[in-house]
Design a protein around this motif. Structure first.
Motif, mmCIF file in Angstrom:
data_model
loop_
_atom_site.group_PDB
_atom_site.id
_atom_site.type_symbol
_atom_site.label_atom_id
_atom_site.label_comp_id
_atom_site.label_asym_id
_atom_site.label_seq_id
_atom_site.Cartn_x
_atom_site.Cartn_y
_atom_site.Cartn_z
ATOM 1 N N ALA A 14 -4.332 -1.707 -1.829
ATOM 2 C CA ALA A 14 -4.533 -1.912 -3.271
ATOM 3 C C ALA A 14 -4.334 -0.605 -4.022
ATOM 4 N N GLY A 15 -4.805 0.493 -3.458
ATOM 5 C CA GLY A 15 -4.622 1.809 -4.095
ATOM 6 C C GLY A 15 -3.156 2.195 -4.191
ATOM 7 N N LEU A 16 -2.421 1.982 -3.105
ATOM 8 C CA LEU A 16 -0.983 2.288 -3.117
ATOM 9 C C LEU A 16 -0.233 1.391 -4.103
ATOM 10 N N ALA A 17 -0.584 0.119 -4.131
ATOM 11 C CA ALA A 17 0.060 -0.807 -5.075
ATOM 12 C C ALA A 17 -0.246 -0.400 -6.510
ATOM 13 N N GLY A 18 -1.490 -0.028 -6.781
ATOM 14 C CA GLY A 18 -1.867 0.419 -8.131
ATOM 15 C C GLY A 18 -1.114 1.678 -8.530
ATOM 16 N N ALA A 19 -0.982 2.634 -7.616
ATOM 17 C CA ALA A 19 -0.253 3.872 -7.898
ATOM 18 C C ALA A 19 1.221 3.572 -8.165
ATOM 19 N N LEU A 20 1.791 2.655 -7.394
ATOM 20 C CA LEU A 20 3.195 2.291 -7.593
ATOM 21 C C LEU A 20 3.398 1.614 -8.948
ATOM 22 N N ILE A 21 2.505 0.712 -9.300
ATOM 23 C CA ILE A 21 2.601 0.034 -10.607
ATOM 24 C C ILE A 21 2.462 1.047 -11.737
ATOM 25 N N TRP A 22 1.512 1.975 -11.611
ATOM 26 C CA TRP A 22 1.322 3.004 -12.639
ATOM 27 C C TRP A 22 2.580 3.858 -12.786
ATOM 28 N N ARG A 23 3.191 4.253 -11.678
ATOM 29 C CA ARG A 23 4.400 5.086 -11.712
ATOM 30 C C ARG A 23 5.570 4.330 -12.333
ATOM 31 N N LEU A 24 5.760 3.083 -11.949
ATOM 32 C CA LEU A 24 6.840 2.275 -12.515
ATOM 33 C C LEU A 24 6.640 2.058 -14.009
#
Length: 178
Positions: A14-24
């Motif tokens: 979930a943390g990695l997915a959140g970081a990816l969404i934030w970056r995108l």
């Protein structure tokens, strides 16, 4: 798998997915912010590039040179000088320098107080006679608009034009074509 390991795995995922969404999201926002700047730069290109090509065609007797009279050429130079100087601070210094070099090859400037620049070209050339082959009626009063002494070579004109156009392309944010 142990329940605590499943929870840890879920939290990491979930943390990695959140970081990816934030970056995108931040990349998308940056692209939308740069879109108006790119549009303005393309507008500047559309204003400058045709006049540079017009001068190139007239000087090299290629393309639509027969449609461009000497007074049109001087008017084109004035218009182009105005556009380049207005947008100088939005374009690169490299483009400004390359443009200046191209214009110096095509025109003899500072010919006298109140005098127009002179076109660094000949009236009669192996590729055509401007008095005969052009699509307009020649006016003998146009002869003094030319500065046929110390002409640059066709290669110099070609090279300076390509350098200026490549610098313009880079200046508006487009990369070189390989």
């Amino acid at each position: 798998m142990a329940p605590w390991l499943q929870v840890l795995f879920t939290l990491v995922f979930a943390g990695l997915a959140g970081a990816l969404i934030w970056r995108l999201t931040s990349i998308d926002k940056a692209l939308w912010q740069n879109r108006p700047i790119l549009a303005k730069r393309l507008e500047i290109y559309d204003r400058i590039a045709p006049d540079m090509n017009r001068i190139y065609c007239f000087r090299r007797l290629v393309g639509y040179w027969k449609e461009i009279s000497p007074p049109d050429m001087i008017a084109t130079k004035r218009r182009l000088d105005r556009e380049v100087n207005i947008y100088r601070h939005l374009l690169s210094e490299d483009f400004y320098q390359r443009h200046f070099e191209f214009m110096q090859l095509c025109f003899h400037t500072f010919t006298g107080q109140g005098e127009d620049a002179k076109i660094r070209a000949v009236v009669t050339h192996d590729l055509g006679d401007r008095r005969v082959h052009a699509g307009y009626d020649w006016d003998e009063a146009w002869e003094p608009m030319f500065a046929p002494d110390e002409l640059p070579t066709d290669y110099q004109i070609d090279e300076a034009y390509m350098q200026a156009m490549n610098a313009l392309r880079r200046s508006i944010g487009l990369r070189d074509i390989d």
